[in-house]
Design an enzyme around this catalytic site. Structure first.
Site, PDB file in Angstrom:
ATOM      1  N   GLY A  59       0.785  -1.316   0.157  1.00 30.48           N
ATOM      2  CA  GLY A  59       0.018  -0.061  -0.009  1.00 30.48           C
ATOM      3  C   GLY A  59       0.792   1.150   0.261  1.00 30.48           C
ATOM      4  O   GLY A  59       1.978   1.391  -0.571  1.00 30.48           O
ATOM      5  N   SER A  60       0.206   2.108   0.593  1.00 31.12           N
ATOM      6  CA  SER A  60       0.951   3.490   0.635  1.00 31.12           C
ATOM      7  C   SER A  60       2.377   3.433   1.063  1.00 31.12           C
ATOM      8  O   SER A  60       3.178   4.554   1.022  1.00 31.12           O
ATOM      9  CB  SER A  60       0.201   4.759   1.534  1.00 31.12           C
ATOM     10  N   THR A  61       2.772   2.665   1.956  1.00 25.84           N
ATOM     11  CA  THR A  61       4.335   2.602   2.424  1.00 25.84           C
ATOM     12  C   THR A  61       5.295   2.541   1.439  1.00 25.84           C
ATOM     13  O   THR A  61       6.453   2.890   1.259  1.00 25.84           O
ATOM     14  CB  THR A  61       4.491   1.422   3.259  1.00 25.84           C
ATOM     15  N   PHE A  62       4.607   1.827   0.220  1.00 24.14           N
ATOM     16  CA  PHE A  62       5.464   1.602  -0.936  1.00 24.14           C
ATOM     17  C   PHE A  62       5.759   3.125  -1.867  1.00 24.14           C
ATOM     18  O   PHE A  62       6.882   3.306  -2.337  1.00 24.14           O
ATOM     19  CB  PHE A  62       4.872   0.828  -1.998  1.00 24.14           C
ATOM     20  N   LYS A  63       4.981   4.143  -1.390  1.00 25.11           N
ATOM     21  CA  LYS A  63       5.460   5.507  -1.880  1.00 25.11           C
ATOM     22  C   LYS A  63       6.679   6.160  -1.585  1.00 25.11           C
ATOM     23  O   LYS A  63       6.985   6.948  -2.210  1.00 25.11           O
ATOM     24  CB  LYS A  63       4.141   6.373  -1.540  1.00 25.11           C
TER      25      LYS A  63
END
Lengths: 460, 487
Positions: free
Chosen positions: B219-223
């Protein structure tokens, strides 16, 4: 023999080699005693309590056997008694070692020691009573009847573990008459073939490069073939039938010098084996087991697989006596049929090869006796006994190591089993008797004045 | 008659020769294979013939050995705080072999390792029982406790690293199991316990090591990775400058728009703001601008698409190689096929915290022989340099903003600089299952960053709206960081 004769008749001076035998016997007793001590040290960290008794007992048996040989068969082969003693002694050590595993049931070493004593007693009796092996020739047809009775007897007794090779006598135990029949039938073959060999060898027709025997001469071999098949079918004993048939083929070949008998024998035995294995499920199971030794049966590890694991885990030098896990084979046979697995695991490849070489040596000494024998009956008897011994060793060791399908026979001398050890001691005794006759120097010429270096010529 | 006799003699010799060849084949050629066959009970008998060496954390042993009388196996392994440490130690069972550290170092722990040859020989000569070596781990007992209790009844995992060395400090996975229950008490109870732990009988799959062996959509942690790719490839250089990010943003080759979570100020937002409020559109657009290959290259520098040996194997995290443009856009925000283990995301945080240098993660500090000699000492090694030091510092600023005033405020620690990123990953077709709550973070002190941590909470009894990395995962990450910082 007086030393003064050596310059004239060379064959007379053949040494008796009794002292060689004695020296070898010392080792044959000491090695098992050390092995016995080794097991105790490995298992409990102390010398086993029965060490002295065991050592003295084995030494006594070997000593008596040696003295009897010295007295009654002074020119006998010097290797056979030490080898038999060593194998018997090591067998006792292995059985005692497996007795120490509670999972393998009651102790069997004491009874095996008793059977060994009886075996040595029979050995002594044979040497004392049988002054000349040619006496046996008189009992050719009686031997045949006795052998047939012995072979057929187990049919009337309940089978044990799928093989009907036992005769159970209440209160005494069970006997394997096949082991005795092996010797007695050899006596019959030797006597029969000595008489018939010329007819079998000479009256034949040539066909495709082979000398084929006449129909009427084929009779006995076909009877034997049928008999061995019957043993196979009714007693479900692959090993014994193979043994008898192979024995007969070998003796026929030696008696007639005709290669065609071997071809015949191989064709017949192959046909019989294939025929029986197709419908006899017991034999079929054995063959399946042989083809896939490590396959699980009903999710469990089979005895065959456990045996292979024991050999594999032994590796080159083995785990050391008393330190293996051949008890994992379980069941009732680790001390008898599978005893070689314990040898392989605890003494390793080196030890197992040593044991096999001992057997090989014993067999070749037997064959040598046949070569040296002067009479055809003695030759046939000796080759028959050694051939039977060789086949038995091959069938058992080959079966346990997975070279051929497993059959229910025991390793001579090594394995637990009274009939086997007694019969094999008798077998060795007969071989010793034949070799004694063969190696015995010709009777010394009557003291002749011709031998004197200086003489007065008398002309009477 | 002597000619056939000689031939029979040869035949008998051949029989014995055949036997000799056969035993050589069985015992020499196939000997090792048979000796180590998985059905050969001797393997397990030898494994448990002596007390097993311990696996040690700090100065405390996690495992031990007790005698088991009346069994083929002389000893069995014991585990202290089994469920908490199971993802590290694994199990050593008389009936079911070994796993994780117990498995990787089985030979060392049993004393059968070649490197313990001299010890064995001396023990044998002096008549002592064979002894196993000790495996000294890098784990931090307090951090592990914080992670395990933080997860509590929830399903999830925590991985924490020392960014400066790569040493693994915590590795927790819940629900867990007690390896003692299958170590070997009686065959019957062990079998019952073992079957109850299998996934087929237990949907919670307690024996799964979620920190190493389960990949989740990050999810957003991959941003953070996407931002790193943007900076590294020179797409943007200033984290506070406007980006070229339309709103609404239509997915390439599609009529669908990529939505943000709510009405966020994402139009042409700077990288710092975009990370702070977690804009899907901004990072999706970066993925589109860079293309799938550059995105994948950057992800792989962080360790994606490769198994990692710590030396216990961690599954490979995934950034797909072959996909169309809209899938790449979704991948860039940690959806579609993108999937990462908690260890992998901890590595991402650690690399940034360590000024761009990613250290090879490891959990064994040293192997110690029974006589206390150190047999093997792990030296920290560089795994890669996914971002330059300058870019790493920019990323740190962005992540610290997230904790200071963004979605990650729950991870703030008084007096310590903390950087982090939340994530809430979709799960199931059309996001039908409970989403995964993520949080990755690091803490910084004067002498560099001593801890980076990744937390994932798989599901929760809380309502779907409440599930967010900041709410569920950040407090656990905070506790773990505090434990390492001794706060």
């Amino acid at each position: 023999m007086s030393a003064s004769n050596t310059s004239t008749i060379s064959s007379v001076g053949a040494p008796s080699r009794r002292n060689t035998e004695l020296a070898l016997l010392v080792f044959a007793v000491l090695i098992p005693v050390f092995a016995y001590a080794n097991v105790g040290l490995a298992k409990d960290g102390s010398l086993p309590a029965g060490l002295l008794a065991y050592g003295l007992g084995l030494g006594l048996l070997a000593g008596i056997a040696h003295l009897i040989v010295r007295k009654f068969a002074p020119y006998a082969d010097p290797l056979m008694l030490p080898i038999a003693t060593l194998l018997n002694g090591m067998g006792l050590v292995f059985i005692w070692r497996l007795d120490l595993e509670p999972s393998l049931g009651k102790a069997m070493a004491p009874t095996q020691l008793m059977w060994s004593t009886l075996g040595v007693a029979l050995f002594v009796a044979v040497l004392v009573v049988l002054k000349d092996h040619r006496i046996l020739q008189r009992y050719t047809y009686i031997s045949m009847v006795v052998a047939l009775v012995l072979l057929i007897m187990p049919v009337f007794f309940p089978g044990i573990n799928g093989a009907k090779i036992w005769v159970t006598i209440p209160g005494v135990g069970s006997l394997q008459p096949g082991e005795f029949a092996k010797i007695i039938i050899t006596v019959f073959f030797a006597g029969y073939l000595m008489v018939k060999r010329d007819a079998l060898a000479l009256a034949s027709r040539r066909f495709m490069g082979l000398y084929l025997p006449r129909g009427r001469d084929l009779g006995p071999i076909l009877v034997l073939w049928v008999l061995s098949l019957l043993i196979l079918v009714f007693e479900t004993d692959l090993g014994t039938s193979l043994l008898f048939f192979g024995l007969f083929v070998i003796m026929l070949y030696v008696a007639t010098e005709r290669t065609s008998w071997i071809v015949f024998g191989l064709v017949l035995s192959a046909a019989g084996a294939v025929f029986v294995s197709t419908f006899e499920h017991h034999v079929k199971d054995r063959v399946d087991n042989w083809l896939n030794p490590l396959a699980l049966v009903n999710g469990g590890v089979t005895e065959t697989a456990q045996t292979m694991y024991a050999f594999g885990s032994g590796g080159m030098f083995g785990s050391g006596l008393g330190q293996g896990y051949s008890r994992l084979i379980g069941g009732i046979a680790p001390k008898s049929d599978y005893i070689l697995a314990t040898v392989g695991e605890e003494l390793g490849l080196a030890g197992l090869m040593g044991v096999l070489l001992l057997y090989g040596l014993l067999i070749e000494r037997g064959v040598r006796t046949a070569l040296a024998a002067r009479d055809p009956f003695g030759k046939l008897l000796a080759i028959g006994l050694s051939g039977a011994f060789a086949l038995q060793v091959f069938v058992v060791a080959g079966g346990v190591t997975g070279l051929i399908p497993l059959t229910g026979m025991t390793m001579p001398f090594l394995a637990q089993g009274g009939s086997s050890v007694i019969a094999n001691w008798a077998l060795v005794a007969i071989l010793l008797r034949i070799s004694d006759t063969a190696r015995r120097p010709a009777p010394s010429p009557a003291p002749s004045t011709d031998a004197e270096p200086t003489q007065v010529v008398r002309t009477q | 008659m002597n000619k056939p006799l000689r031939r029979v003699a040869v035949f008998c010799g051949l029989l014995v020769l055949a036997l000799l060849i056969r035993v050589n084949y069985v015992q020499f050629v196939t000997g090792d294979e048979l000796a180590n066959d998985k059905h050969n009970r001797r393997v397990s008998i030898n494994q448990f013939a002596q007390p097993r060496g311990d696996i040690v954390v700090g100065d405390k042993s996690l495992t031990g050995s007790v005698e088991t009388p009346g069994s083929d196996f002389k000893y069995k392994a014991t585990f202290k705080d089994g469920p908490m440490w199971a993802p590290v130690t694994g199990y050593a069972s008389q009936a079911y072999q070994t796993s994780f550290l117990e498995g990787v170092y089985d030979k060392f722990l049993t004393g059968n390792d070649d490197r313990l040859f001299f010890n064995r020989t001396i023990d044998m000569l002096t008549g002592k029982e064979k002894q196993g070596g000790k495996v000294i781990t890098t784990l931090n007992a307090k951090a592990q406790l914080a992670a395990f209790t933080g997860l509590g009844n929830k399903k999830g995992a925590v991985a924490a690293l020392d960014p400066r060395t790569g040493a693994i400090l915590a590795l927790a996975s819940t629900p867990s199991y007690d390896p003692s229950s299958i170590a070997g008490t009686s065959k019957k109870t062990d079998e019952k316990n073992w079957l109850a732990l299998q996934k087929a009988n237990n949907p919670d799959d307690p024996m799964l090591n979620r920190a190493l062996r389960q990949v989740y959509p990050p999810g957003s942690t991959f941003k953070v990775v996407t931002a790193a790719a943007a900076l590294e490839n020179g797409l943007y250089t200033d984290v506070d400058a406007e980006t070229r990010s339309p709103l609404p943003y239509k997915l390439p080759q599609s009529s669908r728009n990529l939505e943000n979570e709510g009405d966020l100020p994402c139009k042409n937002a700077s990288l710092r703001v975009a990370l702070k409020v977690s804009c899907n559109t901004v990072f999706g657009r970066i993925g589109q601008d860079l293309g799938k290959d550059k995105m994948r290259e950057e992800a792989e520098k962080f360790g994606f698409n490769k198994e990692i040996l710590t030396p216990v194997r961690a599954d490979a995290s995934v950034y797909s190689k072959n996909m169309d443009e809209p899938s790449n856009v979704l991948s860039a925000i940690g959806q579609y096929n993108t999937a990462a283990t908690p260890l992998q995301m901890a590595m991402v945080a650690a690399a940034i915290a360590n000024d761009g240098k990613l250290m090879q993660p490891y959990m064994v500090d040293k192997l110690q022989a029974p006589n206390l000699n150190v047999i093997e000492q792990t030296k920290p090694e560089t795994y890669s340099q996914p971002v330059s030091a300058a870019n790493a510092q920019k990323l740190q600023q962005m992540m610290e903003t997230v904790v200071k005033e963004g979605t990650g405020t729950n991870a703030q620690i008084d007096g310590v600089t903390v950087g982090g990123k939340t994530g809430t990953a979709q799960n199931g077709v059309g996001n039908s299952k409970n989403p995964y709550a993520w949080f990755i973070s690091y803490a910084k002190t004067a002498d560099g960053s001593p801890v980076a941590v990744a937390v994932v909470v798989e599901d929760s009894d809380a309502s779907r709206g409440d599930i967010s990395g900041g709410g569920l995962a950040a407090p656990i990450a905070k506790k773990v960081m505090e434990a390492v910082l001794n706060k």
